[in-house]
Design a protein around this motif. Sequence first.
Motif, mmCIF file in Angstrom:
data_model
loop_
_atom_site.group_PDB
_atom_site.id
_atom_site.type_symbol
_atom_site.label_atom_id
_atom_site.label_comp_id
_atom_site.label_asym_id
_atom_site.label_seq_id
_atom_site.Cartn_x
_atom_site.Cartn_y
_atom_site.Cartn_z
ATOM 1 N N PRO A 255 0.870 -1.285 0.107
ATOM 2 C CA PRO A 255 0.131 -0.166 -0.108
ATOM 3 C C PRO A 255 0.959 1.154 0.104
ATOM 4 C CG PRO A 255 -0.085 -1.013 2.188
ATOM 5 C CD PRO A 255 0.812 -1.747 1.225
ATOM 6 N N ILE A 256 0.503 2.092 -0.520
ATOM 7 C CA ILE A 256 1.252 3.506 -0.659
ATOM 8 C C ILE A 256 1.100 4.213 0.548
ATOM 9 C CG2 ILE A 256 1.268 5.945 -1.626
ATOM 10 C CD1 ILE A 256 -0.021 4.646 -4.498
ATOM 11 N N SER A 257 2.362 4.407 1.237
ATOM 12 C CA SER A 257 2.291 4.832 2.392
ATOM 13 C C SER A 257 2.071 6.446 2.408
ATOM 14 C CB SER A 257 3.808 4.541 3.259
ATOM 15 O OG SER A 257 4.738 5.143 2.665
ATOM 16 N N HIS A 258 1.940 7.113 3.759
ATOM 17 C CA HIS A 258 1.511 8.331 3.692
ATOM 18 C C HIS A 258 2.813 9.076 3.414
ATOM 19 C CE1 HIS A 258 -0.597 12.138 4.765
ATOM 20 N NE2 HIS A 258 0.659 12.751 5.858
ATOM 21 N N ALA A 259 3.948 8.485 3.644
ATOM 22 C CA ALA A 259 5.267 9.244 3.302
ATOM 23 C C ALA A 259 5.450 8.999 1.925
ATOM 24 C CB ALA A 259 6.492 8.449 4.009
ATOM 25 N N LEU A 260 5.315 8.184 1.040
ATOM 26 C CA LEU A 260 5.556 8.051 -0.398
ATOM 27 C C LEU A 260 4.427 8.730 -1.023
ATOM 28 C CD1 LEU A 260 6.599 6.836 -2.923
ATOM 29 C CD2 LEU A 260 5.251 4.897 -2.759
ATOM 30 N N ALA A 261 3.045 8.835 -0.386
ATOM 31 C CA ALA A 261 2.178 9.589 -0.972
ATOM 32 C C ALA A 261 2.268 11.115 -1.321
ATOM 33 C CB ALA A 261 0.827 9.626 -0.392
ATOM 34 N N ARG B 121 4.043 11.105 -15.007
ATOM 35 C CA ARG B 121 3.370 11.174 -16.210
ATOM 36 C C ARG B 121 3.963 10.971 -17.282
ATOM 37 N NH1 ARG B 121 -0.070 15.240 -13.478
ATOM 38 N NH2 ARG B 121 -2.043 14.145 -13.029
ATOM 39 N N LEU B 122 5.585 11.289 -17.182
ATOM 40 C CA LEU B 122 6.305 11.390 -18.406
ATOM 41 C C LEU B 122 7.050 10.036 -18.714
ATOM 42 C CD1 LEU B 122 7.876 14.927 -18.527
ATOM 43 C CD2 LEU B 122 6.158 13.940 -20.005
ATOM 44 N N ASP B 123 6.875 9.128 -17.991
ATOM 45 C CA ASP B 123 7.629 7.784 -17.933
ATOM 46 C C ASP B 123 6.628 6.803 -17.891
ATOM 47 O OD1 ASP B 123 10.396 6.407 -17.613
ATOM 48 O OD2 ASP B 123 8.995 5.353 -15.972
ATOM 49 N N ALA B 124 6.578 5.913 -18.662
ATOM 50 C CA ALA B 124 5.553 4.580 -18.928
ATOM 51 C C ALA B 124 5.538 3.809 -17.530
ATOM 52 C CB ALA B 124 5.866 3.799 -20.078
ATOM 53 N N GLY B 125 6.571 3.498 -17.449
ATOM 54 C CA GLY B 125 6.863 2.575 -16.094
ATOM 55 C C GLY B 125 6.331 3.217 -14.926
ATOM 56 N N LEU B 126 6.742 4.371 -14.549
ATOM 57 C CA LEU B 126 6.324 5.221 -13.395
ATOM 58 C C LEU B 126 4.709 5.302 -13.545
ATOM 59 C CD1 LEU B 126 9.220 7.651 -12.641
ATOM 60 C CD2 LEU B 126 8.615 5.418 -11.392
ATOM 61 N N SER B 127 4.147 5.585 -14.776
ATOM 62 C CA SER B 127 2.749 5.812 -14.962
ATOM 63 C C SER B 127 2.030 4.768 -14.570
ATOM 64 C CB SER B 127 2.542 6.423 -16.314
ATOM 65 O OG SER B 127 3.061 7.690 -16.492
ATOM 66 N N ALA B 128 2.774 3.468 -15.032
ATOM 67 C CA ALA B 128 1.786 2.315 -15.045
ATOM 68 C C ALA B 128 1.606 1.921 -13.331
ATOM 69 C CB ALA B 128 2.366 1.125 -15.536
ATOM 70 N N GLU B 129 2.832 2.204 -12.961
ATOM 71 C CA GLU B 129 2.811 1.879 -11.070
ATOM 72 C C GLU B 129 1.916 2.917 -10.481
ATOM 73 O OE1 GLU B 129 5.879 0.635 -7.551
ATOM 74 O OE2 GLU B 129 6.483 1.411 -9.559
ATOM 75 N N PHE B 130 2.083 4.057 -10.748
ATOM 76 C CA PHE B 130 1.478 5.205 -9.714
ATOM 77 C C PHE B 130 0.208 5.993 -10.349
ATOM 78 C CE2 PHE B 130 6.172 5.178 -8.290
ATOM 79 C CZ PHE B 130 5.767 3.987 -7.135
ATOM 80 N N GLU C 13 -6.533 4.698 -14.125
ATOM 81 C CA GLU C 13 -6.823 4.522 -15.418
ATOM 82 C C GLU C 13 -7.277 5.961 -16.038
ATOM 83 O OE1 GLU C 13 -9.765 1.683 -15.870
ATOM 84 O OE2 GLU C 13 -8.614 0.165 -15.615
ATOM 85 N N SER C 14 -7.434 6.891 -15.141
ATOM 86 C CA SER C 14 -8.070 8.248 -15.538
ATOM 87 C C SER C 14 -6.502 9.325 -15.606
ATOM 88 C CB SER C 14 -8.855 9.064 -14.638
ATOM 89 O OG SER C 14 -8.470 8.948 -13.297
ATOM 90 N N GLY C 15 -5.523 8.645 -15.209
ATOM 91 C CA GLY C 15 -4.132 9.447 -15.110
ATOM 92 C C GLY C 15 -3.895 10.350 -13.813
ATOM 93 N N HIS C 16 -4.801 10.109 -12.847
ATOM 94 C CA HIS C 16 -4.862 10.605 -11.713
ATOM 95 C C HIS C 16 -3.779 9.730 -10.613
ATOM 96 C CE1 HIS C 16 -8.522 12.541 -12.902
ATOM 97 N NE2 HIS C 16 -7.724 13.611 -12.777
ATOM 98 N N TYR D 275 -2.929 -0.183 -3.115
ATOM 99 C CA TYR D 275 -1.860 -1.073 -3.492
ATOM 100 C C TYR D 275 -1.264 -0.997 -4.763
ATOM 101 C CZ TYR D 275 -1.909 -4.206 0.602
ATOM 102 O OH TYR D 275 -1.918 -4.161 1.926
ATOM 103 N N VAL D 276 0.042 -1.310 -4.789
ATOM 104 C CA VAL D 276 0.634 -1.176 -6.404
ATOM 105 C C VAL D 276 1.704 -1.980 -6.219
ATOM 106 C CG1 VAL D 276 0.390 1.451 -6.484
ATOM 107 C CG2 VAL D 276 2.418 0.490 -5.257
ATOM 108 N N THR D 277 1.927 -2.635 -7.589
ATOM 109 C CA THR D 277 2.970 -3.549 -7.766
ATOM 110 C C THR D 277 4.043 -2.923 -8.730
ATOM 111 O OG1 THR D 277 1.726 -4.443 -9.467
ATOM 112 C CG2 THR D 277 1.545 -5.494 -7.373
ATOM 113 N N ALA D 278 5.251 -3.611 -8.672
ATOM 114 C CA ALA D 278 6.368 -3.250 -9.717
ATOM 115 C C ALA D 278 6.807 -4.618 -10.263
ATOM 116 C CB ALA D 278 7.412 -2.371 -9.005
ATOM 117 N N PRO D 279 6.170 -5.340 -11.226
ATOM 118 C CA PRO D 279 6.634 -6.628 -11.747
ATOM 119 C C PRO D 279 7.866 -6.549 -12.293
ATOM 120 C CG PRO D 279 4.710 -5.782 -12.887
ATOM 121 C CD PRO D 279 4.860 -4.721 -11.792
#
Length: 441
Positions: A145-151, A162-171, A174-177, A184-188
């Motif tokens: 889960p995204i912690s308060h520190a990371l958020a 938004r300018l990186d496909a990998g970071l966008s997919a993780e964080f 679907e609406s771009g927010h 919960y996020v994953t980084a396969p």
Amino acid sequence: MKPMRAAVACLSSLWLAGCSVLGGSTDTPPSGLVVGDEPYAVQAGATALAHGGSAADAVAATYFALAVTYPVAAGLGGGGLCIVHDPQLDRTEAFEFLARDGANPGEFAVPGNVSGFSLLQAAYGRLPWQRVVSPGEGYAASGFPISHALATRLAQSQDIIRLDAGLSAEFLDESGHLKPEGAYVTAPALAQTLSAIRAAGPVSFYRGSVADEIVRYAGSQNGGVAAADLQSYAPVRSPALAVTIGSETAFVPPARLGAGKFTQALLSRLVGPGVQVAAGANLSAAVAAATGKTMEDFGLAALPRDLGATGFAAEDSYGQAAACAVTMNGPFGSGHSAGATGVTLAHAPHLGQSGLSAAFLTPVVAMEGEALGLVGAGAGGPNGTAAIGLALLRFGQGLDVSQHTTGLAPFDTVNVIACQNGHCAGLPDSGGFGLAASGQS
């Protein structure tokens, strides 16, 4: 008799701020403390201690978890500094593994973190290498889960994400927010890279398929990272610089490094030859004034608000202590994920103000005779170094439960473990959203 420990009690709500320090004795043999900016990573370090690991194991486990749960400041593509004190070996050493320019510099730096933490853990660890990498790998593969520190850091880095496909997919959703705190996020892709590092050690990062993909991607972006740059990367291990402060000895990065030069210059203004901070003086004001003058001496004026750095520390029941600070040379470094590796590459230090972050990485171990007094790290900017200076000046005045940077927390942070009369307390920056956790099983 082993010292008693105090820990921050917020393990049941890891992404909440406002944790308090609890003190007192315990019937369970203590096994150390870990402190840092991101709670899930701190838990990984505390688990290493609970399984019989050393402080070196704890900071290594914390780091590899941070690479997943706090990549804005601690990605595999970055670098850093550590100080390790081991009374059984009678050694206090500095490990330097900063991200460096390649032979033909471009936008990206040659990563140092994987090599550096491998060297440190091999020298001072007690656990198998796989045990310190696997918690981070688990977070990446199974999710966290995204912690308060990371958020908080993500909110300031939306344009980069938004300018990186990998970071966008993780964080991003679907609406771009930005995904909210607690999502919960994953980084396969990153999980696969960490799996290779766990199984084969750092060689799998600097040679082989992971390295080939980093080189391929860097070449497509004029990134300046060649296969020879990765293969020749070597961390530097050397004696730490000892600075006398009253009755204590503080061990800081060597003076050959920018971080050592800045730290030594600041401390010299506070406790150098012919300098004495008056009894009863406002220590915060004295440190602030000394920091301002030191910045003038180094020609430092306006700095970016976020230099993409974080610091963390651990101490164990064997008497070992370790402090580390790492940086991406900006939030998410270059903002580029290297193809299928999931590795976000740091900014090359020669670019603009990118390399300044390394000058403010301030890991420190302070001893009073043979007793540990303080282990911690400032990071993110001069205020992080200043807060470490203030903590050293306050040594002996009691455990300060309001340890705080003097400026833009949580982007400049200080995290320390302070000990007095056999009692230790983990003190995460009270202006941030970190955690101190005990390694008791």
